[in-house]
Design an enzyme around this catalytic site. Structure first.
Site, PDB file in Angstrom:
ATOM      1  N   GLU A   1      37.568  37.368  41.227  1.00  0.00           N
ATOM      2  CA  GLU A   1      36.349  36.697  40.741  1.00  0.00           C
ATOM      3  C   GLU A   1      35.265  36.697  41.809  1.00  0.00           C
ATOM      4  O   GLU A   1      34.082  36.883  41.513  1.00  0.00           O
ATOM      5  CB  GLU A   1      36.647  35.241  40.331  1.00  0.00           C
ATOM      6  CG  GLU A   1      37.627  35.080  39.181  1.00  0.00           C
ATOM      7  CD  GLU A   1      37.110  35.589  37.839  1.00  0.00           C
ATOM      8  OE1 GLU A   1      35.975  36.089  37.776  1.00  0.00           O
ATOM      9  OE2 GLU A   1      37.875  35.498  36.856  1.00  0.00           O
TER      10      GLU A   1
ATOM     11  N   ARG B   1      31.783  38.839  41.177  1.00  0.00           N
ATOM     12  CA  ARG B   1      30.573  38.036  40.950  1.00  0.00           C
ATOM     13  C   ARG B   1      29.731  37.921  42.218  1.00  0.00           C
ATOM     14  O   ARG B   1      28.529  38.200  42.209  1.00  0.00           O
ATOM     15  CB  ARG B   1      30.941  36.630  40.466  1.00  0.00           C
ATOM     16  CG  ARG B   1      31.721  36.656  39.175  1.00  0.00           C
ATOM     17  CD  ARG B   1      31.961  35.265  38.632  1.00  0.00           C
ATOM     18  NE  ARG B   1      33.111  35.250  37.727  1.00  0.00           N
ATOM     19  CZ  ARG B   1      33.211  34.539  36.621  1.00  0.00           C
ATOM     20  NH1 ARG B   1      32.229  33.765  36.241  1.00  0.00           N
ATOM     21  NH2 ARG B   1      34.283  34.585  35.862  1.00  0.00           N
TER      22      ARG B   1
ATOM     23  N   ASP C   1      42.163  44.624  31.000  1.00  0.00           N
ATOM     24  CA  ASP C   1      40.895  45.282  30.663  1.00  0.00           C
ATOM     25  C   ASP C   1      40.272  46.180  31.736  1.00  0.00           C
ATOM     26  O   ASP C   1      40.187  47.401  31.605  1.00  0.00           O
ATOM     27  CB  ASP C   1      39.865  44.236  30.177  1.00  0.00           C
ATOM     28  CG  ASP C   1      39.754  43.001  31.090  1.00  0.00           C
ATOM     29  OD1 ASP C   1      40.385  42.985  32.165  1.00  0.00           O
ATOM     30  OD2 ASP C   1      39.029  42.062  30.718  1.00  0.00           O
TER      31      ASP C   1
ATOM     32  N   GLU D   1      30.965  41.194  26.540  1.00  0.00           N
ATOM     33  CA  GLU D   1      31.507  42.552  26.326  1.00  0.00           C
ATOM     34  C   GLU D   1      30.851  43.306  25.164  1.00  0.00           C
ATOM     35  O   GLU D   1      30.606  44.515  25.259  1.00  0.00           O
ATOM     36  CB  GLU D   1      33.024  42.504  26.136  1.00  0.00           C
ATOM     37  CG  GLU D   1      33.805  42.141  27.396  1.00  0.00           C
ATOM     38  CD  GLU D   1      33.716  40.661  27.760  1.00  0.00           C
ATOM     39  OE1 GLU D   1      33.371  39.842  26.868  1.00  0.00           O
ATOM     40  OE2 GLU D   1      33.980  40.321  28.933  1.00  0.00           O
TER      41      GLU D   1
ATOM     42  N   THR E   1      32.095  45.334  36.911  1.00  0.00           N
ATOM     43  CA  THR E   1      32.575  44.670  35.697  1.00  0.00           C
ATOM     44  C   THR E   1      31.847  43.357  35.434  1.00  0.00           C
ATOM     45  O   THR E   1      31.998  42.765  34.371  1.00  0.00           O
ATOM     46  CB  THR E   1      34.101  44.473  35.759  1.00  0.00           C
ATOM     47  OG1 THR E   1      34.582  44.179  34.455  1.00  0.00           O
ATOM     48  CG2 THR E   1      34.477  43.357  36.716  1.00  0.00           C
TER      49      THR E   1
HETATM   50  C1  DMJ Z   1      33.485  38.690  33.473  1.00  0.00           C
HETATM   51  O1  DMJ Z   1      33.734  37.936  34.590  1.00  0.00           O
HETATM   52  C2  DMJ Z   1      33.814  40.127  33.691  1.00  0.00           C
HETATM   53  O2  DMJ Z   1      33.174  40.899  32.733  1.00  0.00           O
HETATM   54  C3  DMJ Z   1      35.282  40.404  33.664  1.00  0.00           C
HETATM   55  O3  DMJ Z   1      35.582  41.767  33.769  1.00  0.00           O
HETATM   56  C4  DMJ Z   1      35.872  39.899  32.373  1.00  0.00           C
HETATM   57  N1  DMJ Z   1      35.508  38.554  32.109  1.00  0.00           N
HETATM   58  C5  DMJ Z   1      34.185  38.079  32.304  1.00  0.00           C
HETATM   59  C6  DMJ Z   1      33.291  38.120  31.092  1.00  0.00           C
HETATM   60  O4  DMJ Z   1      33.853  37.896  29.904  1.00  0.00           O
END
Ligand code: DMJ
Length: 633
Positions: free
Chosen positions: A219, A223, A363, A532, A619
Site C-alpha cells: 500500500e 500510493r 489482481d 477499476e 496500479t
Molecule cells: C487500489 O489501491 C489499487 O488499484 C489496487 O491495485 C487495488 N485496490 C485499490 C482500488 O480499488
C-alpha cells in the site's frame, strides 16, 4: 484556376485546406489579395471594396467573443481551444480574418472519412468535443469538492471520514490522501491543491516517514512512493513534463521518495527468500511478515514499476535489483496455465494454498507482468521478455479456465478457482477484476489505438482475442453498475450460470435486461468508490476510440455524484448499492482522488494527455514515463 475559385494556390499546396469551409469575406479577401490587376481602378474592384468595408463594419458590430469562461488548467485551455476551433470554421473577428491559415498536419477530413474511423465510430465534432470538455470540468469540480472536505476535516490524516468530519490513519499515517491526490491535481491544473499538497509534503512528510511505525509494503509503495515519483516527473523532474509551477521543487518529491524507499527496502532484505515481508516499521527500518506469515501474491509482485523507476532517476540500482528478484523468482514457480495462487510464503518462497483468482490478492500480479515489461521498453528490451511470456500464458489461462457466460443473456465474466485447477469453478467476480479489460486492451495494442495497430499490422491473433475479451468484460463491468438501483457497482457480483443460481438477489434496477444474470449477495452490496471500471473505460476508449465508453463513464460519474457526494465536502462509500437512498459509510478512500476521478478526467480529455504509449499507470493510477519514451518538450 479561375478567378472565382475560393482558394489561393498557397492554400491547396498543403494540408487539408481545401476541405475547410470558407466564408464569403475570406473568399473576397483572398480574391482581392491574389489578383494581379489594379483592382480599385475598375468598377468591379470598387464594388468589392465597398462590400469589404461593409463586411468589416458588420464584423465589428456583431462578433464579440461570448460564452462562459471556465477556470483552471487543462480544461480552461481545452475550452479556449474549442472556441477557437469552432470560430475558425466561421467568421470571428478581424484578427482571425487576416490570419494565415494554420499549418495543420496532413489529415483526412471528416467528410473524406465519412465522419467515422475504420470501425465505424463517429469522428468527434466540435460540439461533442465541447460536451466532453465541460464534463471534464465537472470531474475537476468533484475533485476540488473531495479535497475541500479532506482539507477541512482531515488534512494530514490518511483518509477523510466525511460524515463525522474526522480524519483516520488507516494506512500508517503518512497522509496518504495528500500524496495520492497530488498528481491528479497536477494533471487537472488544480493549482491551489498542488500548492497545498506540495507544501504539506515538503514540510511534514519526511518527518512522518522517520517517526511512524508499521506500514504495509504494498500500500505504501503504490500510493505514497508511486505518488511521489509521479509528482516528481510531472512537475519537471527527470526532464519531465513540468505540468505545474506550483508546489516545491521536483527534487523534494524525489528525496522524500528515496528516504521512504530506503526504509521499505528492509522488507526485501529481511526476508530469507526473494519474496518480501508484507510489513515494515518505518522508524527503525525493520520488517516482518503479516500475522499469518503469508504475503499476498499481488502485493509482492506490485512494487516493481515504482522501485525500477526510482533506480532509474536516483541512479542507485539497489531498489530495482531487490524488486525484480521477486519477479525472477515467480517465473520459476509452478503455475496452472500461467495462473497462480493468491498467497505466497516469504519463508519458503513457494505459493501457498490453491485459491486462484484475479480479484483481491491476485489482481495486480497479472497487471504488473505486462506493465513492468512495457515500462522497461517492451519488445525493445530482451531481458524482460520473460515477463511478457508470463503475462501471455496467464491470459491464455484466463480464457481457458476462468471465462464463462451468464444465463440468460450471455454476459462474459471471469470467475474463480477457490480449490485450484481440479476444484469447482465459482462464478464470483470482484469489482477489482474490472482492471482486466484495460490491461488486456493495453497488452493487445501496447498503448496504440486499435486502428493504428491494425494499419501497422501489429496485432496477432492472440492480441485480437484479448481485445475481444477486453470489450466483452468491459460490457459486463458496466452492467455491474447498470443493474443496481443506484447505478453503482457492488464490491462483488456472482453470475447466474447453468450450474449456479440464487433467487431474490438482484441489483434492483428493474429496467435492466441483465437483472437476473447478476446476483448480488447481501454481504457484497457495498461500494468503496473504487476505480477499476472507469480505469478500464479509459483504456478501452483510447484504444478502440468507441465513444460509448465515454458515455458509460459519464453515467457512472453521475451516479457517484447522485449518491456519494457529501454536502459538507468529500464523498462517502456506500453500504448497499441496491437500495435507494443508499446508507452511507463514513470513509472516503484515497484512491477516489488518486484513481477514480483521475481516470474519469482523462477519459474525457484528449488522448494526448498522459498518452498510453508514453506512460504506464502504476496500479494506483500514478503515471510513470516509459523508459526512453518521454522527454520534456
Ligand atoms: C487500489 O489501491 C489499487 O488499484 C489496487 O491495485 C487495488 N485496490 C485499490 C482500488 O480499488
Amino acid at each position: 484556376m479561375t478567378d472565382s475559385l475560393p482558394y489561393s494556390m498557397k492554400d491547396v499546396k498543403y494540408d487539408n485546406a481545401k476541405f475547410r469551409h470558407r466564408s464569403l469575406y475570406k473568399v473576397i479577401n483572398q480574391t482581392l489579395l491574389t489578383h494581379k490587376r489594379n483592382w480599385l481602378s475598375c468598377s468591379t474592384g470598387k464594388f468589392l471594396a465597398l462590400v469589404m468595408l461593409f463586411g468589416l463594419a458588420y464584423l465589428f458590430l456583431t462578433h464579440t467573443s461570448s460564452g462562459p469562461e471556465v477556470s483552471g488548467g487543462l480544461v480552461k485551455n481545452a475550452m479556449r481551444n474549442e472556441k477557437e476551433k469552432i470560430n475558425s470554421d466561421g467568421v470571428s473577428g478581424l484578427k482571425r480574418f487576416w490570419r494565415k491559415p494554420p499549418r495543420l498536419p496532413p489529415r483526412l477530413s471528416p467528410d473524406e472519412k465519412g465522419g467515422k474511423n475504420s470501425f465505424g465510430h463517429e469522428a468527434e465534432n466540435p460540439s461533442s468535443r465541447l460536451k466532453w470538455v465541460s464534463r471534464q470540468q465537472k470531474v475537476k469540480d468533484s475533485f476540488i469538492h473531495a479535497w475541500s472536505g479532506y482539507k477541512k476535516y482531515a488534512m494530514g490524516y490518511d483518509e477523510l471520514m466525511p460524515l463525522s468530519h474526522h480524519g483516520v490513519d488507516g494506512l500508517g499515517g503518512l497522509g496518504a490522501t495528500v500524496v495520492d491526490a497530488l498528481d491528479t491535481a497536477i494533471i487537472m491544473g488544480a493549482d491551489e491543491i498542488v500548492s497545498e499538497a506540495g507544501s504539506w509534503i515538503e514540510t511534514q512528510l519526511l518527518d512522518r516517514i522517520k517517526h511512524k511505525g508499521q506500514v504495509n509494503l504494498f500500500e505504501t509503495t503504490i500510493r505514497v512512493l508511486g505518488g511521489l515519483l509521479s509528482a516528481y516527473h510531472l512537475s519537471g523532474g527527470d526532464g519531465g513534463m513540468k505540468l505545474t509551477r506550483n508546489g516545491p521543487k521536483p527534487a523534494v518529491y524525489l528525496d522524500t521518495a528515496r528516504d521512504l524507499a530506503d526504509r521499505l527496502i528492509s522488507a526485501f532484505t529481511a526476508s530469507p527468500t526473494s519474496v518480501p515481508y508484507s510489513d515494515v516499521i518505518l522508524r527503525d527500518s525493520s520488517a516482518h511478515p503479516a500475522p499469518g506469515g503469508l504475503s499476498s501474491t499481488s502485493e509482492v509482485s506490485t512494487l516493481q514499476l515504482e522501485f525500477n523507476y526510482l533506480s532509474m532517476v536516483s541512479g542507485d540500482p539497489k531498489y530495482s535489483l531487490e524488486a525484480m528478484k521477486v519477479l525472477e523468482h515467480l517465473k520459476t514457480l509452478p503455475k496452472v496455465e500461467g495462473l497462480v495462487p493468491i498467497y505466497i510464503s516469504p519463508h519458503s518462497g513457494q505459493f501457498s494454498g490453491e485459491n486462484i483468482r484475479l480479484g483481491s490478492r491476485g489482481d495486480s500480479y497479472y497487471e504488473y507482468l505486462l506493465k513492468v515489461w512495457l515500462h522497461q521498453g517492451g519488445s525493445q528490451n530482451t531481458n524482460m521478455t520473460y515477463l511478457y511470456d508470463m503475462y501471455s500464458e496467464a491470459m491464455k489461462g484466463v480464457h481457458n479456465r476462468l471465462v464463462r457466460k451468464s444465463v440468460p443473456n450471455g454476459l462474459v465474466f471471469v470467475g474463480e478457482l477457490p480449490y485450484g485447477s481440479n476444484g469447482a469453478f465459482s462464478p464470483k467476480m470482484d469489482h477489482l477484476v474490472c482492471f482486466l479489460p484495460g490491461t488486456l486492451a493495453l497488452g493487445a495494442t501496447k498503448g496504440k489505438t486499435k486502428e493504428r495497430a491494425m494499419k501497422d499490422n501489429l496485432l496477432t491473433f492472440e492480441d485480437m482475442e484479448n481485445l475481444k475479451l477486453a470489450e466483452d468484460l468491459m460490457h459486463t463491468c458496466f452492467q455491474m453498475y447498470s443493474v443496481t438501483s443506484t447505478g453503482l457497482a457492488p464490491e462483488i457480483a456472482y453470475f447466474h450460470t447453468e450450474e449456479y443460481s440464487e433467487e431474490g438477489l438482484d441489483g434492483g434496477n428493474k429496467t435492466s435486461k441483465y437483472l437476473s444474470d447478476i446476483i448480488i449477495k447481501h454481504a457484497d452490496r457495498h461500494n468503496l468508490l473504487r476505480p477499476e471500471t472507469v480505469e478500464s473505460l479509459l483504456f478501452l476508449y483510447r484504444i478502440t476510440e468507441d465513444p460509448k465508453y465515454r458515455e458509460w463513464g459519464w453515467q457512472i460519474f453521475e451516479a457517484f455524484e447522485n449518491y456519494t457526494k457529501v454536502d459538507t465536502g468529500g464523498y462517502s462509500s456506500l453500504d448497499d448499492v441496491t437500495h435507494i437512498p443508499p446508507r452511507r459509510r463514513d470513509k472516503m478512500e484515497t484512491f477516489f482522488l488518486g484513481e477514480t476521478l483521475k481516470y474519469l478526467y482523462l477519459l474525457f480529455s484528449d488522448s494526448d494527455v498522459i498518452p498510453l504509449d508514453k506512460f504506464i499507470f502504476n496500479t494506483e493510477a500514478h503515471p510513470l514515463p516509459i523508459k526512453g519514451a518521454v522527454r520534456s518538450s
